[in-house]
Write an enzyme that holds these catalytic residues in place. Structure first.
Site, short mmCIF file in Angstrom:
data_model
loop_
_atom_site.label_atom_id
_atom_site.label_comp_id
_atom_site.label_asym_id
_atom_site.label_seq_id
_atom_site.Cartn_x
_atom_site.Cartn_y
_atom_site.Cartn_z
CB SER A 161 -0.96 -0.03 1.20
OG SER A 161 -1.88 1.03 1.14
CG HIS A 168 -4.41 -0.77 -0.62
ND1 HIS A 168 -4.04 -0.77 0.70
CD2 HIS A 168 -5.00 -1.98 -0.84
CE1 HIS A 168 -4.40 -1.92 1.27
NE2 HIS A 168 -4.97 -2.67 0.36
CG ASP A 178 -6.00 -5.38 2.62
OD1 ASP A 178 -6.65 -6.42 2.86
OD2 ASP A 178 -5.82 -4.93 1.48
#
Length: 398
Positions: A196, A223, A320
């Site tokens: 991310s 992401h 995540d």
């Protein structure tokens, strides 16, 4: 702790909107504004702010040239790029992120000025919380902060498997000494990467260094919104010996390819009856507010693939990937997590390491060589054994 901030934008209207949004966030002080790149560099050098919001398309020095000049002068600050949601905006923003910008926000385009201000404030507050929480994000004028606060897990709708839900181990006292020796899978069907904040720069330092002879498929969830993932794939493809593409539904995940999850979609993985690894792209809802989601992708991997594969969790905020990695590890997958010292944001890898899910903690600079060693040890791409056609479906549709 107060974050000292400079706003850089050539639009007088947007400078005011950005300044108002930042000023409404507790613990933020806008110390100056700049209307072009040249004055921005001078003001950043003089004020040494903790944070800069940077427009890219400006007269004189553009945003990319500002980043180059700051790098030449050895100026360290956290830069958030303000981008248009267009193909051109995605292209230059991806380039800025690969040059070291921390993250980006999209310029709101609502007809309502109040809605634009609220959207900006929400996005900025999320990013500034991350900046305050990360000591490695080099606070120029502030004392170091505590490391990222780990919130309680968010309950999401059942992610991607129809099989038994995977439980996450309780946190354990982690002995980092045990994570210093690389552990390699004996065979390797695929490498699954979750990443991310700080990802575009990290990936740009890894994927282009892999040799053309690298024959293990790499599947990446970064992401990013639509347009931006396609632009990142194109940028990596232009600088890499491997074929880097944005994954599409039904695409075979072949050895020698790098497959990026499309922004605004969910990417899963399945094996067909002949043992081919296939991409499954859906419009399933976000998990933990992420779409694409690392948990979704990793939880979709069939056990026939997981037992001889590698999961890699890299720099990023939040948790995540934790649930997906827990499932993979229970099915025999080897797990690597990026070291705290080499992360832009030590959030996602921290969840893996502190929950006892990691087999090895690596420094970013070492990753290309480690992956090359893996390919050599595993003898390249390992085809998945054929599976019976009666195998239960893997992807949940709820």
């Amino acid at each position: 702790m107060t974050l000292r901030t400079i706003v850089v934008d050539d639009s007088i209207i947007f400078r005011k909107v950005m300044r108002d949004a930042l000023s409404a966030i507790p613990g933020v002080e806008v110390v100056d504004i700049a209307r072009d790149g040249s004055s921005a560099v001078d003001k950043i050098v003089a004020a040494k702010p903790d944070l800069v919001t940077l427009d890219i398309e400006m007269p004189g020095l553009n945003g990319l040239e500002v980043l180059e000049e700051l790098d030449l002068r050895g100026i360290q600050t956290n830069v958030i790029v303000v981008s248009a949601h267009t193909s051109r905006g995605a292209e230059v923003t991806t380039q800025a992120l690969s040059m070291g910008a921390l993250d980006f926000i999209l310029k709101p385009d609502n007809d309502n000025a109040g809605a634009n201000l609220a959207q900006l404030k929400s996005e900025l507050a999320r990013l500034l919380k991350m900046v305050k929480a990360q000591p490695q994000l080099s606070m120029v004028s502030s004392s170091p902060a505590k490391s990222e606060t780990l919130s309680a897990p968010i309950v999401a709708r059942a992610p991607v498997r129809t099989t038994k839900t995977t439980s996450v181990p309780r946190p354990v006292e982690c002995n980092l000494e045990n994570l210093k020796t690389p552990k390699f899978p004996h065979l390797c069907h695929a490498i699954f990467i979750g990443i991310s904040t700080g990802g575009p720069k990290a990936l740009a330092s890894v994927i282009p260094k892999l040799p053309a002879t690298f024959t293990i498929p790499i599947v990446i969830v970064q992401h990013m919104p639509p347009l931006f993932t396609a632009t990142m794939a194109k940028s990596l493809d232009n600088t890499s010996a491997l074929n880097v593409v944005e994954a599409t539904h039904g695409m075979p995940l072949a050895g020698g390819g790098v497959y990026i999850a499309p922004g605004g979609k969910q990417l899963g993985v399945k094996a067909d009856a002949r043992g081919n690894v296939i991409a499954v792209v859906t419009d399933d809802p976000p998990i933990k507010s992420c779409k694409p989601s690392v948990d979704y992708m990793m939880s979709s991997v069939p056990s026939s693939i997981a037992r001889n594969s590698l999961a890699v969790i890299m720099t990023g905020m939040g948790d995540d990937g934790r649930d997906g990695v827990s499932y993979l590890r229970q099915n025999g997958c080897t797990v690597w997590a990026q070291s705290a010292e080499s992360c832009t944001v030590y959030g996602m890898p921290r969840q893996i390491i502190e929950n006892g899910l990691a087999d090895f903690a690596f420094d970013l600079d070492d990753l290309p060589n480690l992956l090359s060693q893996l390919a050599y040890r595993a003898g390249g791409y390992c085809p998945v054994p054929p599976i019976p056609s009666t195998t239960a479906p893997m992807m949940a549709t709820n």
